[in-house]
Design a protein around this motif. Structure first.
Motif, PDB file in Angstrom:
ATOM      1  N   LEU A 357     -34.336  56.454  20.640  1.00 13.87           N
ATOM      2  CA  LEU A 357     -34.016  57.657  19.873  1.00 13.87           C
ATOM      3  C   LEU A 357     -34.944  58.806  20.254  1.00 13.87           C
ATOM      4  CD1 LEU A 357     -32.140  58.652  17.580  1.00 13.87           C
ATOM      5  CD2 LEU A 357     -33.963  58.030  15.976  1.00 13.87           C
ATOM      6  N   THR A 358     -36.219  58.511  20.425  1.00 16.49           N
ATOM      7  CA  THR A 358     -37.185  59.537  20.827  1.00 16.49           C
ATOM      8  C   THR A 358     -36.849  60.082  22.215  1.00 16.49           C
ATOM      9  OG1 THR A 358     -38.935  58.504  19.503  1.00 16.49           O
ATOM     10  CG2 THR A 358     -39.627  59.986  21.285  1.00 16.49           C
ATOM     11  N   ALA A 359     -36.421  59.195  23.109  1.00 13.04           N
ATOM     12  CA  ALA A 359     -36.083  59.615  24.469  1.00 13.04           C
ATOM     13  C   ALA A 359     -34.840  60.507  24.514  1.00 13.04           C
ATOM     14  CB  ALA A 359     -35.863  58.392  25.356  1.00 13.04           C
ATOM     15  N   LEU A 360     -34.016  60.457  23.456  1.00 11.52           N
ATOM     16  CA  LEU A 360     -32.779  61.243  23.421  1.00 11.52           C
ATOM     17  C   LEU A 360     -32.855  62.420  22.450  1.00 11.52           C
ATOM     18  CD1 LEU A 360     -30.192  58.282  23.292  1.00 11.52           C
ATOM     19  CD2 LEU A 360     -31.009  59.511  25.319  1.00 11.52           C
ATOM     20  N   SER A 361     -34.038  62.672  21.923  1.00 16.63           N
ATOM     21  CA  SER A 361     -34.168  63.631  20.820  1.00 16.63           C
ATOM     22  C   SER A 361     -33.788  65.062  21.198  1.00 16.63           C
ATOM     23  CB  SER A 361     -35.602  63.614  20.279  1.00 16.63           C
ATOM     24  OG  SER A 361     -36.518  63.957  21.311  1.00 16.63           O
ATOM     25  N   ASP A 362     -33.842  65.404  22.482  1.00 15.04           N
ATOM     26  CA  ASP A 362     -33.551  66.780  22.878  1.00 15.04           C
ATOM     27  C   ASP A 362     -32.088  66.996  23.255  1.00 15.04           C
ATOM     28  OD1 ASP A 362     -33.892  65.086  25.097  1.00 15.04           O
ATOM     29  OD2 ASP A 362     -34.279  66.799  26.415  1.00 15.04           O
ATOM     30  N   LEU A 363     -31.255  65.997  23.091  1.00 15.16           N
ATOM     31  CA  LEU A 363     -29.852  66.122  23.504  1.00 15.16           C
ATOM     32  C   LEU A 363     -28.998  66.767  22.409  1.00 15.16           C
ATOM     33  CD1 LEU A 363     -29.258  62.673  25.253  1.00 15.16           C
ATOM     34  CD2 LEU A 363     -29.672  64.898  26.308  1.00 15.16           C
ATOM     35  N   PRO A 364     -27.922  67.445  22.809  1.00 17.12           N
ATOM     36  CA  PRO A 364     -27.051  68.131  21.832  1.00 17.12           C
ATOM     37  C   PRO A 364     -26.054  67.170  21.196  1.00 17.12           C
ATOM     38  CG  PRO A 364     -26.230  68.507  24.043  1.00 17.12           C
ATOM     39  CD  PRO A 364     -27.486  67.701  24.200  1.00 17.12           C
ATOM     40  N   ALA A 366     -25.738  64.100  17.815  1.00 14.85           N
ATOM     41  CA  ALA A 366     -26.374  63.455  16.663  1.00 14.85           C
ATOM     42  C   ALA A 366     -26.505  61.958  16.915  1.00 14.85           C
ATOM     43  CB  ALA A 366     -25.544  63.703  15.412  1.00 14.85           C
ATOM     44  N   VAL A 367     -27.750  61.457  16.827  1.00 16.71           N
ATOM     45  CA  VAL A 367     -28.016  60.026  17.021  1.00 16.71           C
ATOM     46  C   VAL A 367     -28.850  59.538  15.847  1.00 16.71           C
ATOM     47  CG1 VAL A 367     -28.815  58.252  18.617  1.00 16.71           C
ATOM     48  CG2 VAL A 367     -28.165  60.509  19.496  1.00 16.71           C
ATOM     49  N   HIS A 368     -28.439  58.402  15.277  1.00 14.22           N
ATOM     50  CA  HIS A 368     -29.176  57.815  14.159  1.00 14.22           C
ATOM     51  C   HIS A 368     -29.313  56.308  14.372  1.00 14.22           C
ATOM     52  CE1 HIS A 368     -28.828  61.573  11.910  1.00 14.22           C
ATOM     53  NE2 HIS A 368     -27.545  61.590  12.251  1.00 14.22           N
ATOM     54  N   ILE A 369     -30.284  55.730  13.704  1.00 13.85           N
ATOM     55  CA  ILE A 369     -30.466  54.277  13.734  1.00 13.85           C
ATOM     56  C   ILE A 369     -29.700  53.681  12.567  1.00 13.85           C
ATOM     57  CG2 ILE A 369     -32.126  52.394  13.539  1.00 13.85           C
ATOM     58  CD1 ILE A 369     -34.185  54.208  14.876  1.00 13.85           C
ATOM     59  N   GLY A 370     -28.896  52.669  12.836  1.00 18.21           N
ATOM     60  CA  GLY A 370     -28.092  52.023  11.805  1.00 18.21           C
ATOM     61  C   GLY A 370     -28.345  50.529  11.756  1.00 18.21           C
ATOM     62  N   ALA A 371     -27.684  49.883  10.818  1.00 13.72           N
ATOM     63  CA  ALA A 371     -27.776  48.426  10.648  1.00 13.72           C
ATOM     64  C   ALA A 371     -26.404  47.817  10.892  1.00 13.72           C
ATOM     65  CB  ALA A 371     -28.275  48.081   9.250  1.00 13.72           C
ATOM     66  N   ALA A 372     -26.404  46.579  11.367  1.00 14.85           N
ATOM     67  CA  ALA A 372     -25.136  45.902  11.657  1.00 14.85           C
ATOM     68  C   ALA A 372     -25.326  44.398  11.557  1.00 14.85           C
ATOM     69  CB  ALA A 372     -24.631  46.289  13.049  1.00 14.85           C
ATOM     70  N   ARG A 373     -24.220  43.671  11.702  1.00 19.51           N
ATOM     71  CA  ARG A 373     -24.239  42.212  11.723  1.00 19.51           C
ATOM     72  C   ARG A 373     -23.618  41.772  13.050  1.00 19.51           C
ATOM     73  NH1 ARG A 373     -27.213  40.292   7.515  1.00 19.51           N
ATOM     74  NH2 ARG A 373     -26.013  38.344   7.568  1.00 19.51           N
ATOM     75  N   ALA A 374     -24.443  41.269  13.953  1.00 13.49           N
ATOM     76  CA  ALA A 374     -23.957  40.820  15.253  1.00 13.49           C
ATOM     77  C   ALA A 374     -23.247  39.477  15.119  1.00 13.49           C
ATOM     78  CB  ALA A 374     -25.120  40.702  16.233  1.00 13.49           C
ATOM     79  N   LYS A 375     -22.323  39.225  16.035  1.00 14.34           N
ATOM     80  CA  LYS A 375     -21.546  37.984  16.046  1.00 14.34           C
ATOM     81  C   LYS A 375     -21.956  37.139  17.249  1.00 14.34           C
ATOM     82  CE  LYS A 375     -18.660  39.362  12.716  1.00 14.34           C
ATOM     83  NZ  LYS A 375     -18.521  38.685  11.412  1.00 14.34           N
ATOM     84  N   ASP A 436     -33.186  48.837  28.366  1.00 15.98           N
ATOM     85  CA  ASP A 436     -33.358  49.993  27.485  1.00 15.98           C
ATOM     86  C   ASP A 436     -33.440  51.310  28.262  1.00 15.98           C
ATOM     87  OD1 ASP A 436     -33.255  48.337  25.328  1.00 15.98           O
ATOM     88  OD2 ASP A 436     -35.365  48.526  24.765  1.00 15.98           O
ATOM     89  N   ASP A 437     -34.207  51.327  29.354  1.00 18.36           N
ATOM     90  CA  ASP A 437     -34.344  52.564  30.122  1.00 18.36           C
ATOM     91  C   ASP A 437     -33.021  52.977  30.757  1.00 18.36           C
ATOM     92  OD1 ASP A 437     -37.010  52.705  29.463  1.00 18.36           O
ATOM     93  OD2 ASP A 437     -37.735  51.860  31.361  1.00 18.36           O
ATOM     94  N   ALA A 438     -32.292  51.992  31.299  1.00 13.87           N
ATOM     95  CA  ALA A 438     -30.995  52.294  31.915  1.00 13.87           C
ATOM     96  C   ALA A 438     -29.999  52.773  30.867  1.00 13.87           C
ATOM     97  CB  ALA A 438     -30.453  51.055  32.629  1.00 13.87           C
ATOM     98  N   LEU A 439     -30.073  52.194  29.666  1.00  9.11           N
ATOM     99  CA  LEU A 439     -29.197  52.620  28.576  1.00  9.11           C
ATOM    100  C   LEU A 439     -29.499  54.065  28.194  1.00  9.11           C
ATOM    101  CD1 LEU A 439     -27.146  52.179  26.296  1.00  9.11           C
ATOM    102  CD2 LEU A 439     -29.011  51.170  24.942  1.00  9.11           C
ATOM    103  N   ALA A 440     -30.776  54.376  28.028  1.00  8.60           N
ATOM    104  CA  ALA A 440     -31.162  55.749  27.663  1.00  8.60           C
ATOM    105  C   ALA A 440     -30.738  56.736  28.745  1.00  8.60           C
ATOM    106  CB  ALA A 440     -32.673  55.816  27.443  1.00  8.60           C
ATOM    107  N   SER A 442     -28.192  56.434  30.891  1.00 13.47           N
ATOM    108  CA  SER A 442     -26.742  56.592  30.862  1.00 13.47           C
ATOM    109  C   SER A 442     -26.314  57.452  29.682  1.00 13.47           C
ATOM    110  CB  SER A 442     -26.070  55.210  30.789  1.00 13.47           C
ATOM    111  OG  SER A 442     -24.683  55.317  30.970  1.00 13.47           O
ATOM    112  N   LEU A 443     -26.931  57.246  28.531  1.00 12.90           N
ATOM    113  CA  LEU A 443     -26.626  58.057  27.353  1.00 12.90           C
ATOM    114  C   LEU A 443     -27.004  59.521  27.585  1.00 12.90           C
ATOM    115  CD1 LEU A 443     -27.864  55.571  24.615  1.00 12.90           C
ATOM    116  CD2 LEU A 443     -25.515  56.356  24.893  1.00 12.90           C
ATOM    117  N   ARG A 444     -28.124  59.727  28.258  1.00 13.99           N
ATOM    118  CA  ARG A 444     -28.568  61.095  28.533  1.00 13.99           C
ATOM    119  C   ARG A 444     -27.586  61.799  29.477  1.00 13.99           C
ATOM    120  NH1 ARG A 444     -32.618  64.543  28.414  1.00 13.99           N
ATOM    121  NH2 ARG A 444     -33.819  63.194  27.031  1.00 13.99           N
TER     122      ARG A 444
END
Length: 453
Positions: A357-364, A366-375, A436-440, A442-444
């Motif tokens: 989230l910190t690595a993406l903070s300057d992007l235009p 909205a990103v938030h941390i959520g909760a989920a139930r993985a299967k 994680d770095d590759a994900l960030a 790609s998202l960026r």
């Protein structure tokens, strides 16, 4: 054709592949022209060819980042391989190997995979074991043996176990493909030991138990105790086989707060004559169907001419061998990826989410941390859910969730998440920390190129 190939620029597929696509698209356009459809200009044809090439490229087998929250995702390759299995595949694939060669005798070996079969039997607490290319193949091989006599081909199975597995394959269809005759007993929700006993006739070839690994029954339901069913089979001199499917080798409740999954060792101890399970589910190895049981039965399965059509190649055998040894060395919980993912603490997932989230903070966006139930997925542990942490995205106005998801799927590397509650979500339970770095990144890239009005 050549003009279009030149206009495409540098190719990342072999030239004959691009040539075939160009010719196919031109042939389609010629066919459309005969119907009085308007003839597109060169730029439109080039765009059409590019689109066709893009679709073909997307069909290549390639790594992805799994953000779906489904650990054993059949569409995404099921269980990732341990490092030891990858090393074994690389070593065996790069050099010649002892696939069917006896180094001590200096001659052709009597059969392949002797070391692996010895260790699989040890791991399953069985007299013998072998492996074929998937669990459906293992079941068919077993059924072919037990129903080989024309006067004894009935396979007795509970109506509550006539399951459908992935890809639309159904247990009754597998039974029929093997030449067996299905004898259903009990009802969908209740099958008793007396139901099995009343069904036995001189035509009975086998009692088959199919573990409900991909669904569950609740409420008013009943199934006989496996040990009692095995005792009945012994008393009436009818073999008993079990299809476990998921291939859990250890008590699953040790990994997380989830229910217990029956293991091959438990099936063998309960008196089952032969048991089969998948290699690429909870076992955590390559695609394979593993059979464990009595020595005479496993030897008979391997003598079936059909066994040659179902056997594993050197790479699968090497990966299975390495994965099996991890269990026997008690290194499985850390070294087998699918088990390690299940054990990641929630606070570790949250810490990773905060870093991304910190690595993406300057992007235009909205990103938030959520909760989920993985299967768990893959037709295993249908009731199990693991607490997890997600990255939740809301694209800017004018950009749909579907468009955002599509752009991530064609990124480098491709990212596969899911849409829920008007948000695009990436579940970190199924993302490896090394990604994680590759994900960030790609998202960026995707977020930076969104068309914002």
């Amino acid at each position: 054709v050549e003009r279009l190939l030149q206009a495409l620029g540098p190719l990342d597929v072999p030239r004959p592949v691009a040539t075939a696509v160009v010719r196919r698209e031109l042939a389609t356009l010629r066919a459309e022209a005969k119907t009085d459809a308007p003839v597109p200009g060169f730029d439109a044809v080039l765009a059409r060819v590019r689109g066709a090439l893009d679709r073909l490229r997307a069909a290549r087998l390639q790594p992805v980042i799994n953000g779906t929250g489904v650990l054993i995702h059949t569409n995404l390759g099921r269980a990732p391989l341990p490092d030891a299995a990858l090393a074994a595949v690389a070593a065996l694939g790069a050099d010649y190997n002892t696939l069917e060669y006896d180094l001590a005798a200096g001659e052709r070996a009597r059969h392949r995979a002797g070391y692996l079969e010895h260790n699989l039997a040890l791991l399953c607490g069985a007299q013998a074991a072998t492996a074929v290319n998937n669990c459906a193949a293992a079941l068919i091989l077993m059924l072919r043996h037990f129903t080989r006599r024309p006067d004894r081909r009935e396979v007795v199975i509970s109506r509550g176990e006539l399951v459908q597995i992935g890809g639309g394959f159904r247990i009754p269809e597998i039974l029929e493909a093997s030449g067996a005759r299905l004898r259903e007993v009990g009802t969908t929700n209740r099958t008793t030991l007396d139901d099995y006993e009343r069904s036995l006739t001189p035509q009975t070839a086998l009692l088959l138990r199919v573990h409900r690994s991909n669904f569950y029954l609740g409420g008013f339901e009943e199934s006989p105790d496996p040990a009692a069913l095995a005792a009945l089979a012994r008393r009436r001199r009818v073999p008993l086989a079990e299809d476990l499917g998921s291939g859990a080798m250890i008590p699953t409740e040790r990994l997380a707060s989830i229910e217990h999954e029956r293991t091959p060792a438990e099936a063998v101890r309960s008196g089952v004559d032969a048991v089969c399970f998948s290699g690429d589910k909870l076992f955590g190895g390559p695609q394979a169907g593993i059979i464990a049981g009595r020595t005479r039965l496993v030897a008979a399965f391997k003598k079936d001419p059909f066994f040659r059509a179902l056997r594993c190649d050197k790479l699968v055998l090497g990966a299975l061998q390495a994965t099996t040894d991890l269990y026997l060395a008690n290194a499985h919980e850390k070294e087998i990826p699918i088990l390690a993912l299940m054990r990641i603490p929630l606070h570790d997932l949250r810490a990773r989410a905060e870093r991304i989230l910190t690595a993406l903070s300057d992007l235009p966006i909205a990103v938030h941390i959520g909760a989920a139930r993985a299967k768990i997925g893959g037709g295993t542990l249908p009731r199990a859910e693991l607490e997890s942490v997600t990255l939740d995205f809301r694209p800017p106005p004018g950009v749909s969730l579907a468009e955002f998801a599509a752009r991530l799927r064609v990124g480098t590397p491709p990212v596969v998440g899911y849409v829920s509650g008007e948000r695009y979500r990436i579940d970190l339970r199924t993302v490896f920390p090394r990604q994680d770095d590759a994900l960030a990144k790609s998202l960026r890239v995707v977020s930076s190129h969104l068309s914002i009005p």
